[in-house]
Design an enzyme around this catalytic site. Structure first.
Site, PDB file in Angstrom:
ATOM      1  CG  HIS A  57      -4.604   5.571  -4.064  1.00 15.42           C
ATOM      2  ND1 HIS A  57      -4.509   5.945  -2.750  1.00 15.42           N
ATOM      3  CD2 HIS A  57      -5.015   4.284  -4.061  1.00 15.42           C
ATOM      4  CE1 HIS A  57      -4.830   4.923  -1.977  1.00 15.42           C
ATOM      5  NE2 HIS A  57      -5.142   3.902  -2.755  1.00 15.42           N
ATOM      6  CE  LYS A 117       3.781  17.707   0.935  1.00 14.47           C
ATOM      7  NZ  LYS A 117       2.535  16.997   1.155  1.00 14.47           N
ATOM      8  NE  ARG A 118       9.024   9.605  -4.102  1.00 14.67           N
ATOM      9  CZ  ARG A 118       9.170   8.410  -4.681  1.00 14.67           C
ATOM     10  NH1 ARG A 118       8.798   7.325  -4.054  1.00 14.67           N
ATOM     11  NH2 ARG A 118       9.722   8.310  -5.889  1.00 14.67           N
ATOM     12  CE  LYS A 172       3.432  14.244  -3.353  1.00 16.91           C
ATOM     13  NZ  LYS A 172       2.404  14.151  -2.298  1.00 16.91           N
ATOM     14  CB  THR A 226      -1.653  10.473   4.681  1.00 16.35           C
ATOM     15  OG1 THR A 226      -0.459  10.114   3.961  1.00 16.35           O
ATOM     16  CG2 THR A 226      -2.864   9.799   4.056  1.00 16.35           C
ATOM     17  CE  LYS A 236       1.889   9.940   7.634  1.00 16.59           C
ATOM     18  NZ  LYS A 236       2.883   9.717   6.553  1.00 16.59           N
TER      19      LYS A 236
HETATM   20  C1  LIG Z   1       2.848  10.057   5.260  1.00 14.86           C
HETATM   21  C2  LIG Z   1       3.972   9.754   4.370  1.00 14.86           C
HETATM   22  C3  LIG Z   1       3.910  10.077   3.013  1.00 14.86           C
HETATM   23  C4  LIG Z   1       2.734  10.800   2.399  1.00 14.86           C
HETATM   24  O1  LIG Z   1       2.966  12.189   2.499  1.00 14.86           O
HETATM   25  P1  LIG Z   1       2.113  13.250   1.642  1.00 14.86           P
HETATM   26  O2  LIG Z   1       2.537  14.555   2.215  1.00 14.86           O
HETATM   27  O3  LIG Z   1       0.671  12.948   1.917  1.00 14.86           O
HETATM   28  O4  LIG Z   1       2.489  13.075   0.221  1.00 14.86           O
HETATM   29  C5  LIG Z   1       4.993   9.775   2.207  1.00 14.86           C
HETATM   30  N1  LIG Z   1       6.091   9.170   2.708  1.00 14.86           N
HETATM   31  C6  LIG Z   1       6.190   8.859   4.023  1.00 14.86           C
HETATM   32  C7  LIG Z   1       7.433   8.224   4.512  1.00 14.86           C
HETATM   33  C8  LIG Z   1       5.141   9.128   4.887  1.00 14.86           C
HETATM   34  O5  LIG Z   1       5.255   8.797   6.185  1.00 14.86           O
END
Ligand SMILES: *Cc1c(COP(=O)(O)O)cnc(C)c1O
Length: 830
Positions: A372, A565-566, A571, A673, A677
């Site tokens: 990952h 995101k984190r 990032k 991911t 979304k």
């Molecule tokens: C989808 C999702 C992530 C992943 O987000 P990235 O932008 O791909 O880092 C992290 N936390 C939650 C709660 C999510 O739903």
């Protein structure tokens, strides 16, 4: 004493399915609330949620039982998804959707003057994961059930999930998330399948009656693993798969010597040690901290799960392992469960008395590994001395795996000591370490990355030596997200709109969503208009939440510009903030001709020990304070930090986004991911050529994506001769932004608090090369603002993003895994 057989003779063999009518649901709800929970009106609202959940759980149990029955048949091949994280979010709404029971439940609740949404909102998130990796596991489970694939998830039932993030004085504070405190109606404890997991002790060798040498792991501290099963319902089919989560518990065997010495309480108190193993999720995303308890969690999961698989195997096949490979496959979610490779060897040799070669053949034909991350700090290594004291038998096995593997390497590259050192499972150095990624690759028949670029970089870089040895082991499996949760559940209005034009097939085959591109010109027009109205309504829903949580009013006519995101340097939330400061300067200077009003939302959790990430949160809040209270700014620009970002928050955020920020340093985000979304829900993306962004561009076209920044190879070439001052000196905007930041404009009463952030940006060794992408990012943002002025064009691009998102369903991802790795047959449940 009642004999077991006697008990079973009276049990029904065929459990009946219960009706989903609003009458049946309201009756069952009332029965649970009154007679089972012993509550009436005026009780704590948790009981309403609990009663409705029990009602729905009853409606999955019959099919759950049938699914188990079908999977128990002798020739069914099954996959096991091993993961330290499952970021499930809420369950009730998801089951309502899958059982097609939303409307009848809404009616049923109305009989009791309850709003279904209010009841749903009582459920705490199952936050058993950090971020993308854990959410991926949850989306995979959903897709496997919908595709009717026999896949069983194995994980840990953490008593405390991902911490809750409170913002106090602009700073993150972590609050424990005791999500199980009031009970969890979605889990079924299965004490009858308890396993014993060993720690410590030492090994002995002995010869059996045939004079074969065997090992025995003795004088161990044993811990019990108790499984809790969580049902995973498929979408409008009868499949109910299982997520089996292990809880640790002390054995009842107290230390009698201590007891006799009068330390009865000490002996009982030792229970705590065992129960600590599954107490808390480690909140580190993309970095490992090497704590002993974490290694215990990993082994605990691996050992309990593998023993459970063997237990099930033996009830059908006895001690015959001939067909084990044909019927079992394990997918390891990152290196976290990789100790499974050695544990499988231990069980097969020490318990099932197979010889090394047979055991190794079974292990390496059933284990598969998903990588990952390319970040070096996230690659797991465990000190050998930790293994020695905690898992001595496993260490012996790992040494033997490595010795045999190094002979293979020696044969292929004789005398190439540098390569041998790189490929060894054991890293030499001041203290020896076990490299879990190397163990995973050596012990698996399949290794995959999670997006095309990431898999390519794995083969060219991180795993190049292994790729040269075994090129066929390596494949790509681009991530996805489940359209049930992320469209059908999160965005019901858009779902309704799409289905009214193209039917409902897209919900289980997202490639069909492209049919909205083929509508007649007239229908396209009405569709686009309605699509925009849906977006407005979703923006209102988010605006209300933002006002409630942050006390800031978002104007829904503004561009909703979102990065959740984190929080991590790679990032590049900082790049986003530099742009926000740039916009603020423009406003203050009156450069606001053809201005596009923006509401910028940033959210995400920082690992508690990651100081710089926490500083980024504080900086966001300080900038927000200045901007939001400046009357010159008004609606032109708003900034908020959205607290406690998680799955449930994302269900409100993604449908409301106009612009999705996916701005990682190229080559660093394995896939992402969140980007998917947002795209599905009609957001346009501003992003770098990184991870799955590249595949998003391939699907939607560059003309519907705001691409900027250096490419992965350009970032690579820059390392070593990156000169931050070069960018400052040739860019007046960047210079002005940094001058304002350094002038303490955003920390007037808190001198120096952002110094480490500023230093990190000026660092010649900044691995994230933030300044290098500033100009290109601001130019792309200007293009965004210009495009926003043409609302019709924006609307067309927005529809195109949704229409082109078909590839990013985890249904497609799971079909890829299944075609290339798992090779399972879908099993229809009747
Ligand atoms: C989808 C999702 C992530 C992943 O987000 P990235 O932008 O791909 O880092 C992290 N936390 C939650 C709660 C999510 O739903």
């Amino acid at each position: 004493m009642i004999e077991k057989a006697q008990l079973e003779t009276c049990l029904p063999t065929n459990i009946k399915s219960l009706p989903n009518t609003s009458k049946a649901i309201s009756e069952s709800f009332e029965k649970y609330l009154t007679y089972h929970l012993g509550r009436t009106q005026g009780c704590h609202s948790f009981y309403f949620y609990e009663a409705l959940s029990f009602t729905l759980r009853d409606r999955v149990v019959a099919n759950w039982y049938k699914t188990w029955e079908a999977y128990r048949q002798p020739n069914v091949r099954r996959a096991y998804y091993l993961s330290l994280e499952f970021l499930m979010g809420r369950a009730l709404g998801n089951h309502l959707l899958n059982l097609d029971a939303t409307e009848s439940s809404r009616e049923a609740m109305e009989k009791f003057c309850l709003q279904l949404e209010d009841v749903e909102s009582i459920e705490p998130d199952a936050g058993l994961g950090n971020g993308g990796l854990g959410r991926l596991a949850a989306c995979f489970m959903d897709s496997c059930a919908t595709l009717q694939l026999p896949v069983l998830g194995y994980g840990i039932r953490y008593e405390y999930g991902m911490f809750k993030q409170a913002i106090v004085d602009g700073r993150q504070e972590e609050r424990p998330d005791h999500w199980l405190r009031d009970g969890n109606p979605w889990e079924l404890e299965r004490p009858e399948y308890t396993q014993t997991v060993k720690f410590g002790g030492h090994t002995e060798f002995y010869r059996d009656e045939h004079n074969n040498l065997h090992a025995r792991w003795v004088e161990t501290n044993d811990v019990l693993a108790i499984p809790f099963d969580v049902p995973i319902s498929g979408y409008k089919n009868k499949t109910v798969n299982t997520l089996r989560l292990w809880k640790s518990s002390a054995t009842d065997e107290f230390d009698l010597e201590e007891f006799n010495a009068g330390s009865y309480t000490d002996a009982v108190a030792a229970k705590n040690n065992a129960e600590n193993i599954t107490m808390v999720l480690y909140p580190n995303d993309s970095s490992e901290n090497g704590k002993e308890l974490r290694l215990k969690q990993q082994y605990f999961l691996a050992s309990a799960s593998l023993q459970d698989v063997f237990r099930q195997w033996e009830t059908i096949h006895g001690n015959n392992y001939e067909n084990f490979v044909a019927q079992n496959v394990f997918q390891m979610n990152d290196t976290h469960p990789t100790i499974s490779v050695a544990e499988m060897m231990r069980i097969l040799m020490d318990k099932k008395c197979l010889n090394w070669d047979d055991a190794w053949s079974i292990t390496t034909k059933t284990m598969a590994y998903t990588n990952h991350t390319l970040l070096p700090e996230a690659l797991e290594k465990w000190p050998v001395h930790l293994f020695e004291s905690l898992l001595p038998r496993l260490l012996e096995i790992i040494y033997e795996i490595n010795a045999r593997f190094m002979r293979v390497v020696q044969q292929k590259w004789p005398g190439n000591t540098e390569r041998h050192a790189r490929m060894s499972i054991i890293e030499e150095g001041p203290y020896k370490q076990v490299r879990m990624a190397n163990l995973a690759i050596v012990g698996s028949f399949s290794v995959n990355g999670v997006a095309a670029l990431h898999s390519q970089l794995l083969c060219e870089g991180l795993f190049h030596d292994f790729y040269e040895l075994w090129p066929d082991k390596f494949t790509n499996k681009t991530n996805g997200v489940t359209p049930r949760r992320w469209i059908a559940h999160a965005n019901p209005e858009m779902t309704e709109l799409i289905s009214s034009h193209i039917g409902e097939d897209w919900i289980t085959d997202l490639s069909h969503i492209s049919e909205i591109k083929k509508l007649s010109a007239a229908k396209q027009k009405t569709f686009a208009k309605a699509f925009k109205q849906v977006k407005q309504s979703n923006k209102q829903r988010l605006a209300d939440l933002v006002e409630q949580l942050c006390g800031v009013k978002f104007n829904t006519d503004s561009l909703f510009d979102i990065q959740v995101k984190r929080i991590h340097e790679y990032k590049r939330q900082l790049l986003n903030l530099l742009h926000v400061i740039h916009l603020y300067i423009q406003i203050k200077q009156g450069n606001t001709e053809n201005w596009s009003n923006r509401c910028v939302l940033i959210g995400g959790k920082a690992a508690p020990g990651y100081i710089l990430a926490k500083d980024i949160i504080k900086l966001t809040n300080n900038i927000a304070e200045v901007i939001n209270s400046d009357p010159d700014v008004g609606d032109k620009l708003k900034l908020v930090f959205f607290p406690n970002y998680g799955v449930t928050a994302m269900e409100v955020i993604a449908p409301a986004a106009d612009l999705s920020e996916q701005i990682s340093t190229a080559g660093k985000e394995a896939s992402g991911t969140g980007n998917m979304k947002f795209m599905m829900n009609g957001a346009l993306t501003i992003g770098t050529y990184d991870g799955a962004n590249i595949e998003i561009i391939n699907e939607v076209g560059e003309e519907n994506f705001f691409l900027f920044g250096l490419k992965a190879n350009e970032v690579q070439d820059l390392q070593g001769n990156y000169d931050p001052m070069h960018y400052i000196n040739q860019d007046q905007d960047l210079k002005a932004v940094m001058e304002l930041l350094q002038s303490a404009h955003f920390n007037a009463n808190e001198p120096g608090i952002f110094d480490s952030i500023i230093q990190s940006l000026y660092n010649r060794n900044d691995p994230w090369v933030t300044f290098a992408d500033f100009r290109s990012y601001v130019d792309a943002q200007n293009e965004v603002a210009k495009t926003w002025q043409d609302q019709e064009k924006w609307g067309r691009m927005s529809v195109m993003n949704t229409a082109c998102s078909g590839f990013f369903s985890t249904d497609r991802t799971m079909q890829d895994y299944n075609r290339d790795i798992w090779k399972l047959d879908a099993l229809e449940i009747k």
